[in-house]
Design a protein around this motif. Structure first.
Motif, PDB file in Angstrom:
ATOM      1  N   SER A 161       0.806  -1.226   0.000  1.00 54.48           N
ATOM      2  CA  SER A 161       0.000   0.000   0.000  1.00 54.48           C
ATOM      3  C   SER A 161       0.838   1.274   0.000  1.00 54.48           C
ATOM      4  O   SER A 161       0.561   2.180  -0.784  1.00 54.48           O
ATOM      5  N   PRO A 162       1.880   1.385   0.844  1.00 54.15           N
ATOM      6  CA  PRO A 162       2.699   2.606   0.787  1.00 54.15           C
ATOM      7  C   PRO A 162       3.398   2.798  -0.554  1.00 54.15           C
ATOM      8  O   PRO A 162       3.515   3.922  -1.046  1.00 54.15           O
ATOM      9  N   GLU A 163       3.847   1.695  -1.156  1.00 56.75           N
ATOM     10  CA  GLU A 163       4.495   1.798  -2.479  1.00 56.75           C
ATOM     11  C   GLU A 163       3.487   2.278  -3.519  1.00 56.75           C
ATOM     12  O   GLU A 163       3.814   3.099  -4.375  1.00 56.75           O
ATOM     13  N   ILE A 164       2.279   1.741  -3.461  1.00 58.55           N
ATOM     14  CA  ILE A 164       1.228   2.131  -4.405  1.00 58.55           C
ATOM     15  C   ILE A 164       0.910   3.613  -4.242  1.00 58.55           C
ATOM     16  O   ILE A 164       0.852   4.364  -5.217  1.00 58.55           O
ATOM     17  N   ALA A 165       0.727   4.055  -3.005  1.00 59.38           N
ATOM     18  CA  ALA A 165       0.405   5.460  -2.742  1.00 59.38           C
ATOM     19  C   ALA A 165       1.510   6.389  -3.240  1.00 59.38           C
ATOM     20  O   ALA A 165       1.239   7.420  -3.868  1.00 59.38           O
ATOM     21  N   ALA A 166       2.758   6.017  -2.982  1.00 63.69           N
ATOM     22  CA  ALA A 166       3.896   6.841  -3.408  1.00 63.69           C
ATOM     23  C   ALA A 166       3.983   6.911  -4.933  1.00 63.69           C
ATOM     24  O   ALA A 166       4.199   7.982  -5.498  1.00 63.69           O
ATOM     25  N   ALA A 167       3.793   5.775  -5.578  1.00 58.10           N
ATOM     26  CA  ALA A 167       3.876   5.747  -7.049  1.00 58.10           C
ATOM     27  C   ALA A 167       2.734   6.545  -7.666  1.00 58.10           C
ATOM     28  O   ALA A 167       2.934   7.281  -8.628  1.00 58.10           O
ATOM     29  N   GLN A 168       1.533   6.405  -7.102  1.00 57.46           N
ATOM     30  CA  GLN A 168       0.382   7.129  -7.640  1.00 57.46           C
ATOM     31  C   GLN A 168       0.571   8.634  -7.476  1.00 57.46           C
ATOM     32  O   GLN A 168       0.304   9.388  -8.396  1.00 57.46           O
ATOM     33  N   SER A 169       1.073   9.055  -6.317  1.00 58.29           N
ATOM     34  CA  SER A 169       1.252  10.486  -6.087  1.00 58.29           C
ATOM     35  C   SER A 169       2.341  11.071  -6.976  1.00 58.29           C
ATOM     36  O   SER A 169       2.318  12.253  -7.289  1.00 58.29           O
ATOM     37  N   SER A 170       3.283  10.233  -7.413  1.00 59.93           N
ATOM     38  CA  SER A 170       4.330  10.730  -8.312  1.00 59.93           C
ATOM     39  C   SER A 170       3.953  10.527  -9.780  1.00 59.93           C
ATOM     40  O   SER A 170       4.769  10.755 -10.658  1.00 59.93           O
ATOM     41  N   GLY A 171       2.731  10.077 -10.039  1.00 58.59           N
ATOM     42  CA  GLY A 171       2.233   9.987 -11.412  1.00 58.59           C
ATOM     43  C   GLY A 171       2.686   8.768 -12.185  1.00 58.59           C
ATOM     44  O   GLY A 171       2.625   8.746 -13.409  1.00 58.59           O
ATOM     45  N   LYS A 172       3.136   7.736 -11.496  1.00 59.33           N
ATOM     46  CA  LYS A 172       3.586   6.531 -12.203  1.00 59.33           C
ATOM     47  C   LYS A 172       2.414   5.614 -12.516  1.00 59.33           C
ATOM     48  O   LYS A 172       1.375   5.664 -11.872  1.00 59.33           O
ATOM     49  N   VAL A 173       2.613   4.776 -13.516  1.00 60.45           N
ATOM     50  CA  VAL A 173       1.617   3.769 -13.894  1.00 60.45           C
ATOM     51  C   VAL A 173       2.128   2.409 -13.454  1.00 60.45           C
ATOM     52  O   VAL A 173       3.319   2.222 -13.219  1.00 60.45           O
ATOM     53  N   TRP A 174       1.223   1.459 -13.316  1.00 59.98           N
ATOM     54  CA  TRP A 174       1.574   0.071 -12.987  1.00 59.98           C
ATOM     55  C   TRP A 174       1.525  -0.716 -14.277  1.00 59.98           C
ATOM     56  O   TRP A 174       0.490  -0.781 -14.939  1.00 59.98           O
ATOM     57  N   VAL A 175       2.632  -1.309 -14.660  1.00 60.31           N
ATOM     58  CA  VAL A 175       2.708  -2.108 -15.877  1.00 60.31           C
ATOM     59  C   VAL A 175       2.568  -3.579 -15.513  1.00 60.31           C
ATOM     60  O   VAL A 175       3.323  -4.101 -14.703  1.00 60.31           O
ATOM     61  N   ASN A 176       1.577  -4.236 -16.116  1.00 61.25           N
ATOM     62  CA  ASN A 176       1.448  -5.691 -15.985  1.00 61.25           C
ATOM     63  C   ASN A 176       2.391  -6.258 -17.037  1.00 61.25           C
ATOM     64  O   ASN A 176       2.114  -6.198 -18.228  1.00 61.25           O
ATOM     65  N   THR A 177       3.518  -6.787 -16.582  1.00 64.68           N
ATOM     66  CA  THR A 177       4.550  -7.236 -17.514  1.00 64.68           C
ATOM     67  C   THR A 177       4.162  -8.514 -18.248  1.00 64.68           C
ATOM     68  O   THR A 177       4.769  -8.841 -19.268  1.00 64.68           O
ATOM     69  N   SER A 210       0.827  -9.147 -19.378  1.00 61.62           N
ATOM     70  CA  SER A 210      -0.173  -8.832 -20.399  1.00 61.62           C
ATOM     71  C   SER A 210       0.256  -7.688 -21.313  1.00 61.62           C
ATOM     72  O   SER A 210      -0.324  -7.500 -22.375  1.00 61.62           O
ATOM     73  N   GLY A 211       1.259  -6.910 -20.891  1.00 61.47           N
ATOM     74  CA  GLY A 211       1.700  -5.783 -21.706  1.00 61.47           C
ATOM     75  C   GLY A 211       0.775  -4.582 -21.613  1.00 61.47           C
ATOM     76  O   GLY A 211       0.772  -3.720 -22.484  1.00 61.47           O
ATOM     77  N   VAL A 212      -0.010  -4.505 -20.538  1.00 62.24           N
ATOM     78  CA  VAL A 212      -0.963  -3.415 -20.347  1.00 62.24           C
ATOM     79  C   VAL A 212      -0.569  -2.637 -19.098  1.00 62.24           C
ATOM     80  O   VAL A 212      -0.130  -3.218 -18.117  1.00 62.24           O
ATOM     81  N   TYR A 213      -0.739  -1.294 -19.155  1.00 63.29           N
ATOM     82  CA  TYR A 213      -0.464  -0.518 -17.944  1.00 63.29           C
ATOM     83  C   TYR A 213      -1.728   0.139 -17.426  1.00 63.29           C
ATOM     84  O   TYR A 213      -2.661   0.397 -18.169  1.00 63.29           O
ATOM     85  N   HIS A 214      -1.741   0.379 -16.124  1.00 64.94           N
ATOM     86  CA  HIS A 214      -2.907   0.926 -15.436  1.00 64.94           C
ATOM     87  C   HIS A 214      -2.516   2.223 -14.733  1.00 64.94           C
ATOM     88  O   HIS A 214      -1.514   2.265 -14.031  1.00 64.94           O
ATOM     89  N   LYS A 215      -3.328   3.273 -14.914  1.00 63.23           N
ATOM     90  CA  LYS A 215      -3.088   4.552 -14.244  1.00 63.23           C
ATOM     91  C   LYS A 215      -3.723   4.564 -12.863  1.00 63.23           C
ATOM     92  O   LYS A 215      -3.321   5.342 -12.009  1.00 63.23           O
ATOM     93  N   SER A 216      -4.731   3.732 -12.670  1.00 62.34           N
ATOM     94  CA  SER A 216      -5.448   3.650 -11.393  1.00 62.34           C
ATOM     95  C   SER A 216      -6.325   2.413 -11.451  1.00 62.34           C
ATOM     96  O   SER A 216      -6.165   1.581 -12.332  1.00 62.34           O
ATOM     97  N   GLY A 217      -7.274   2.304 -10.548  1.00 61.05           N
ATOM     98  CA  GLY A 217      -8.216   1.195 -10.593  1.00 61.05           C
ATOM     99  C   GLY A 217      -7.777  -0.013  -9.804  1.00 61.05           C
ATOM    100  O   GLY A 217      -6.725  -0.018  -9.176  1.00 61.05           O
TER     101      GLY A 217
END
Length: 64
Positions: A11-27, A29-36
């Motif tokens: 959770s802290p990693e997710i919060a920090a990444a979201q606040s810095s504008g990073k996306v989560w890449v599902n390596t 499926s090749g798809v990235y998520h901005k939120s959700g």
């Protein structure tokens, strides 16, 4: 300390990444998520900037 084999972020990693504008890449499926519900939650993945994700050939998720 070694990181667990699971790529799921804490959770802290997710919060920090979201606040810095990073996306989560599902390596797998090749798809990235901005939120959700999949943001930081897929089995295989990592945080990066959206421009890095696009440059690496990942596609944005259709639905969040």
């Amino acid at each position: 300390t070694t990181k667990a084999a699971a790529a799921t972020a804490s959770s802290p990693e997710i919060a920090a990444a979201q606040s810095s504008g990073k996306v989560w890449v599902n390596t797998e499926s090749g798809v990235y998520h901005k939120s959700g519900r999949w943001y930081g939650k897929t089995k295989a993945g990592k945080f990066m900037t959206e421009s890095e994700a696009k440059a690496a050939g990942y596609k944005g998720a259709q639905k969040e």
